[in-house]
Design a protein around this motif. Structure first.
Motif, PDB file in Angstrom:
ATOM      1  N   ARG A 139       0.850  -1.196   0.000  1.00 45.98           N
ATOM      2  CA  ARG A 139       0.000   0.000   0.000  1.00 45.98           C
ATOM      3  C   ARG A 139       0.885   1.246   0.000  1.00 45.98           C
ATOM      4  N   LYS A 140       0.443   2.277  -0.679  1.00 44.67           N
ATOM      5  CA  LYS A 140       1.233   3.497  -0.772  1.00 44.67           C
ATOM      6  C   LYS A 140       1.479   4.127   0.594  1.00 44.67           C
ATOM      7  N   ASP A 141       0.568   3.897   1.541  1.00 43.25           N
ATOM      8  CA  ASP A 141       0.721   4.497   2.870  1.00 43.25           C
ATOM      9  C   ASP A 141       1.272   3.519   3.904  1.00 43.25           C
ATOM     10  N   SER A 142       1.860   2.404   3.447  1.00 44.13           N
ATOM     11  CA  SER A 142       2.335   1.376   4.382  1.00 44.13           C
ATOM     12  C   SER A 142       3.636   1.743   5.074  1.00 44.13           C
ATOM     13  N   GLY A 143       4.387   2.675   4.487  1.00 41.87           N
ATOM     14  CA  GLY A 143       5.695   3.012   5.039  1.00 41.87           C
ATOM     15  C   GLY A 143       6.802   2.108   4.525  1.00 41.87           C
ATOM     16  N   ILE A 144       6.448   1.125   3.715  1.00 40.85           N
ATOM     17  CA  ILE A 144       7.443   0.213   3.139  1.00 40.85           C
ATOM     18  C   ILE A 144       7.988   0.819   1.851  1.00 40.85           C
ATOM     19  N   LYS A 145       9.265   1.109   1.831  1.00 40.84           N
ATOM     20  CA  LYS A 145       9.912   1.690   0.652  1.00 40.84           C
ATOM     21  C   LYS A 145      10.940   0.737   0.033  1.00 40.84           C
ATOM     22  N   PHE A 147      13.382  -3.236   1.013  1.00 43.78           N
ATOM     23  CA  PHE A 147      13.423  -4.482   1.777  1.00 43.78           C
ATOM     24  C   PHE A 147      13.838  -4.306   3.233  1.00 43.78           C
ATOM     25  N   PRO A 148      14.753  -3.403   3.578  1.00 43.39           N
ATOM     26  CA  PRO A 148      15.087  -3.222   4.993  1.00 43.39           C
ATOM     27  C   PRO A 148      13.886  -2.806   5.847  1.00 43.39           C
ATOM     28  N   ASP A 149      12.864  -2.219   5.233  1.00 44.44           N
ATOM     29  CA  ASP A 149      11.675  -1.794   5.983  1.00 44.44           C
ATOM     30  C   ASP A 149      10.802  -2.971   6.411  1.00 44.44           C
ATOM     31  N   LEU A 150      11.149  -4.174   5.977  1.00 38.83           N
ATOM     32  CA  LEU A 150      10.338  -5.355   6.288  1.00 38.83           C
ATOM     33  C   LEU A 150      10.726  -6.010   7.612  1.00 38.83           C
ATOM     34  N   VAL A 151      11.688  -5.451   8.319  1.00 45.71           N
ATOM     35  CA  VAL A 151      12.108  -6.025   9.604  1.00 45.71           C
ATOM     36  C   VAL A 151      10.914  -6.147  10.552  1.00 45.71           C
ATOM     37  N   GLY A 152      10.678  -7.374  11.040  1.00 46.89           N
ATOM     38  CA  GLY A 152       9.592  -7.618  11.985  1.00 46.89           C
ATOM     39  C   GLY A 152       8.208  -7.619  11.367  1.00 46.89           C
ATOM     40  N   LYS A 153       8.117  -7.547  10.038  1.00 49.87           N
ATOM     41  CA  LYS A 153       6.817  -7.469   9.354  1.00 49.87           C
ATOM     42  C   LYS A 153       6.425  -8.823   8.754  1.00 49.87           C
ATOM     43  N   THR A 154       5.162  -8.925   8.377  1.00 50.58           N
ATOM     44  CA  THR A 154       4.667 -10.117   7.681  1.00 50.58           C
ATOM     45  C   THR A 154       4.659  -9.853   6.184  1.00 50.58           C
ATOM     46  N   VAL A 155       5.279 -10.752   5.437  1.00 44.92           N
ATOM     47  CA  VAL A 155       5.422 -10.612   3.990  1.00 44.92           C
ATOM     48  C   VAL A 155       4.875 -11.868   3.316  1.00 44.92           C
ATOM     49  N   VAL A 156       4.229 -11.695   2.179  1.00 44.46           N
ATOM     50  CA  VAL A 156       3.721 -12.845   1.426  1.00 44.46           C
ATOM     51  C   VAL A 156       4.503 -12.995   0.130  1.00 44.46           C
ATOM     52  N   THR A 157       4.721 -14.220  -0.281  1.00 42.70           N
ATOM     53  CA  THR A 157       5.324 -14.535  -1.569  1.00 42.70           C
ATOM     54  C   THR A 157       4.671 -15.822  -2.055  1.00 42.70           C
ATOM     55  N   GLU A 188      -4.268 -16.123  -4.171  1.00 43.92           N
ATOM     56  CA  GLU A 188      -4.149 -16.227  -2.721  1.00 43.92           C
ATOM     57  C   GLU A 188      -3.215 -15.149  -2.176  1.00 43.92           C
ATOM     58  N   GLY A 189      -2.150 -14.866  -2.913  1.00 43.19           N
ATOM     59  CA  GLY A 189      -1.212 -13.825  -2.482  1.00 43.19           C
ATOM     60  C   GLY A 189      -1.888 -12.469  -2.441  1.00 43.19           C
ATOM     61  N   ARG A 190      -2.678 -12.171  -3.466  1.00 45.19           N
ATOM     62  CA  ARG A 190      -3.392 -10.885  -3.510  1.00 45.19           C
ATOM     63  C   ARG A 190      -4.374 -10.767  -2.347  1.00 45.19           C
ATOM     64  N   GLY A 196      -4.807  -7.326   4.576  1.00 46.26           N
ATOM     65  CA  GLY A 196      -3.935  -6.805   5.614  1.00 46.26           C
ATOM     66  C   GLY A 196      -3.179  -7.840   6.400  1.00 46.26           C
ATOM     67  N   ARG A 197      -3.242  -9.115   5.970  1.00 49.76           N
ATOM     68  CA  ARG A 197      -2.498 -10.155   6.685  1.00 49.76           C
ATOM     69  C   ARG A 197      -0.999 -10.071   6.387  1.00 49.76           C
ATOM     70  N   ALA A 198      -0.627  -9.334   5.339  1.00 52.69           N
ATOM     71  CA  ALA A 198       0.779  -9.072   5.024  1.00 52.69           C
ATOM     72  C   ALA A 198       0.895  -7.624   4.589  1.00 52.69           C
ATOM     73  N   VAL A 199       2.038  -7.002   4.883  1.00 49.27           N
ATOM     74  CA  VAL A 199       2.226  -5.592   4.513  1.00 49.27           C
ATOM     75  C   VAL A 199       2.817  -5.447   3.119  1.00 49.27           C
ATOM     76  N   ALA A 200       3.393  -6.531   2.597  1.00 52.13           N
ATOM     77  CA  ALA A 200       4.018  -6.465   1.278  1.00 52.13           C
ATOM     78  C   ALA A 200       3.988  -7.835   0.618  1.00 52.13           C
ATOM     79  N   TYR A 201       4.061  -7.822  -0.690  1.00 51.31           N
ATOM     80  CA  TYR A 201       4.031  -9.033  -1.504  1.00 51.31           C
ATOM     81  C   TYR A 201       5.286  -9.015  -2.369  1.00 51.31           C
ATOM     82  N   MET A 202       6.161  -9.992  -2.192  1.00 48.09           N
ATOM     83  CA  MET A 202       7.375 -10.062  -3.006  1.00 48.09           C
ATOM     84  C   MET A 202       7.205 -11.066  -4.130  1.00 48.09           C
ATOM     85  N   MET A 203       7.387 -10.588  -5.352  1.00 50.43           N
ATOM     86  CA  MET A 203       7.391 -11.458  -6.530  1.00 50.43           C
ATOM     87  C   MET A 203       8.013 -10.681  -7.681  1.00 50.43           C
TER      88      MET A 203
END
Length: 301
Positions: A139-145, A147-157, A188-190, A196-203
């Protein structure tokens, strides 16, 4: 060419092969001989990998991968002298695509599979038809810019992908304490990301652009992050079948070296794409132009 899939699950086909003893795995009947004798080619496709390979609202398999795959199917028809060749479309996932190619359930996988040297021990790859990089959708307002911003966060791939391997290695080596969710596919990733179960999706970036186009409000989402790898997409087929691989490569090279490739590329990446008629705005890069001018099947790693 109509590309409506036969509604037969890959699991059912694989089970049938085991029960009947019918299998065309590696080291047995050559692919073209099998296709000629059965008047049938089995094509693996993805269900939600917009704009490469997915099922549209009319239950047809469409996408950039499928348009190129259709060129190969036409070449197979000519080679086998079967203009009425039947095509069985079988949906695959990141987890089952390689086994289904290996055991003969699928003759040609036309999806979004990265050509890796490690995978070449299991299957053969066609010439590369697309190069992507791995990034993040958030999300544009997630604060994730990045990969280092993912510390302690939930990510989906997606499970069984290069991105999953990279993400887990990053998590272990950099002690990032990420919670990594492995989705079975892009649908499922989307859903995991949108709820909101993940803050970012890596692919892969282009597939994340497709995922963004299917969200409820695409303008809420952004592609961010330093690319972690380059992905060379190729079609998969069984190993050690040089005649079939040559036919596939020749058919793909013919269209990639022709002006038609720009028309096909623009159709899926610079013009509105169904089902939501959103433009990916993903112009052909210099890397892609060079690739189409000099097709090859080299893996990046």
């Amino acid at each position: 060419m109509k590309t409506k899939p036969l509604l037969t699950s890959a699991f059912a086909l694989a089970t049938l092969s085991l029960v009947t003893g019918t299998s065309y795995g590696q080291g047995s009947q050559p692919t073209l001989a099998k296709i000629e004798s059965t008047n049938l080619i089995a094509v693996g496709h993805r269900e939600t990998s917009v704009p490469f390979s997915y099922v549209d609202t009319n239950n047809n398999v469409v996408g950039f991968s499928q348009d190129l795959c259709n060129k190969v199917i036409d070449a197979v028809k000519l080679k086998t002298k079967h203009p009425d060749l039947r095509v069985r479309f079988i949906p695959v996932t990141s987890q089952n695509r390689i086994p289904l190619v290996q055991n003969g359930t699928i003759d040609l996988e036309c999806g979004v599979t990265t050509n890796l040297t490690s995978r070449q021990n299991q299957v053969a790859f066609s010439d590369t038809f697309f190069v992507a990089t791995t990034r993040l959708l958030t999300r544009k307002d997630s604060g994730i810019k990045d990969f280092p911003d993912l510390v302690g966060k939930t990510v989906v791939t997606n499970q069984g992908t290069t991105s999953e391997r990279i993400l887990r290695k990053m998590n272990e080596e950099k002690k990032m304490n990420m919670n990594i969710i492995s989705a079975k596919d892009y649908g499922e990733g989307r859903a995991t990301l949108e709820t909101g179960r993940a803050v970012a999706y890596m692919m892969d970036d282009v597939l994340l652009a497709g995922t963004r186009s299917l969200t409820a409000k695409p303008s809420d989402w952004a592609l961010v992050g330093t690319p972690q790898s380059s992905e060379a997409y190729g079609f998969m087929m069984r190993k050690d079948d040089s005649e079939f691989k040559k036919l596939v490569d020749d058919a793909m090279s013919q269209v990639m070296r022709s002006p038609e490739i720009k028309t096909l590329y623009d159709k899926w990446f610079t013009k509105p794409v169904p089902p939501k008629n959103i433009n990916f705005e993903f112009p052909m890069s210099g890397t892609m132009q060079k690739l189409f001018a000099e097709p090859n099947d080299k893996a990046f790693e």
